[in-house]
Design a protein around this motif. Structure first.
Motif, PDB file in Angstrom:
ATOM      1  N   ILE A 160       1.923   0.783  -2.836  1.00 17.59           N
ATOM      2  CA  ILE A 160       2.121   0.231  -1.887  1.00 17.59           C
ATOM      3  C   ILE A 160       3.639  -1.019  -2.336  1.00 17.59           C
ATOM      4  N   GLU A 161       3.258  -1.434  -3.683  1.00 19.40           N
ATOM      5  CA  GLU A 161       4.297  -2.783  -4.147  1.00 19.40           C
ATOM      6  C   GLU A 161       5.669  -1.556  -4.535  1.00 19.40           C
ATOM      7  N   ASP A 162       5.704  -0.341  -4.912  1.00 19.46           N
ATOM      8  CA  ASP A 162       6.137   0.255  -5.336  1.00 19.46           C
ATOM      9  C   ASP A 162       7.675   0.886  -4.210  1.00 19.46           C
ATOM     10  N   TYR A 163       6.758   1.557  -3.767  1.00 22.48           N
ATOM     11  CA  TYR A 163       7.141   1.881  -2.912  1.00 22.48           C
ATOM     12  C   TYR A 163       7.707   1.667  -1.086  1.00 22.48           C
ATOM     13  N   ILE A 164       7.560   0.196  -0.900  1.00 26.30           N
ATOM     14  CA  ILE A 164       7.401  -0.029   0.394  1.00 26.30           C
ATOM     15  C   ILE A 164       8.660  -1.348   0.455  1.00 26.30           C
ATOM     16  N   HIS A 165       9.797  -1.715   0.366  1.00 26.87           N
ATOM     17  CA  HIS A 165      10.240  -2.261  -0.054  1.00 26.87           C
ATOM     18  C   HIS A 165      11.061  -4.135   0.758  1.00 26.87           C
ATOM     19  N   LYS A 166      10.419  -4.047   1.730  1.00 26.67           N
ATOM     20  CA  LYS A 166      10.795  -4.545   2.907  1.00 26.67           C
ATOM     21  C   LYS A 166       9.511  -5.102   2.827  1.00 26.67           C
ATOM     22  N   PRO A 167       9.639  -6.823   2.694  1.00 24.44           N
ATOM     23  CA  PRO A 167       8.299  -8.115   2.289  1.00 24.44           C
ATOM     24  C   PRO A 167       7.507  -7.687   3.475  1.00 24.44           C
ATOM     25  N   LEU A 168       7.867  -7.820   4.636  1.00 23.00           N
ATOM     26  CA  LEU A 168       6.539  -8.010   6.093  1.00 23.00           C
ATOM     27  C   LEU A 168       5.606  -6.855   5.705  1.00 23.00           C
ATOM     28  N   ALA A 169       7.035  -5.484   6.079  1.00 26.57           N
ATOM     29  CA  ALA A 169       5.654  -4.363   6.063  1.00 26.57           C
ATOM     30  C   ALA A 169       5.183  -4.124   4.960  1.00 26.57           C
ATOM     31  N   LYS A 170       5.188  -4.834   3.622  1.00 29.27           N
ATOM     32  CA  LYS A 170       4.377  -4.657   2.361  1.00 29.27           C
ATOM     33  C   LYS A 170       3.722  -5.102   2.503  1.00 29.27           C
TER      34      LYS A 170
END
Length: 134
Positions: A86-96
């Motif tokens: 998740i940390e590698d592929y989701i870049h929006k802070p809230l979504a992460k």
């Protein structure tokens, strides 16, 4: 910015918490190796066994304890591995943050349910309430 990057032996030092998670993941994996071999040998031992034999296997505190340890370690390892993805592929802070929080809740629920049902089997209770799974 937080200032100039820090280096040790010409390698940039991480300023975040990744080293601790990396070590936790490796320790969990090291625990899973012998526990996985134990699970495989137990499955081969129980192949073709009847329901009463299976209940007797669960009634052993050693077997129940090792199975609980195996599942808790597996869920810890899976949680850390998915967190990295998740940390590698989701870049929006809230979504992460939401994804990691939801994932942790799912793995916590799976771990709690696993422990609950193993303890019920170990104590000789029915594996499911009457009417479910029939």
């Amino acid at each position: 910015m937080s200032g100039p990057a820090k280096f040790k032996n010409h390698v940039k030092i991480s300023e975040r918490h990744g080293a601790g998670e990396w070590l936790t993941e490796r320790v969990a994996l090291a625990l899973l190796m012998p526990l996985g071999l134990w699970v495989v040998s137990s499955v081969f031992t129980l192949a073709g066994a009847g329901y009463d034999d299976l209940l007797a296997w669960f009634a052993s505190p050693l077997n129940a304890g090792l199975l609980i340890l195996t599942l808790l370690t597996l869920f810890l390892f899976a949680s850390l591995a998915w967190k990295v993805i998740i940390e590698d592929y989701i870049h929006k802070p809230l979504a992460k943050t939401l994804a990691i929080g939801g994932l942790n809740l799912v793995f916590l629920a799976l771990a709690a349910a696993s422990v609950f049902f193993i303890v019920r089997l170990a104590l000789g209770s029915a594996p499911l309430p009457a009417g479910i799974g029939a």
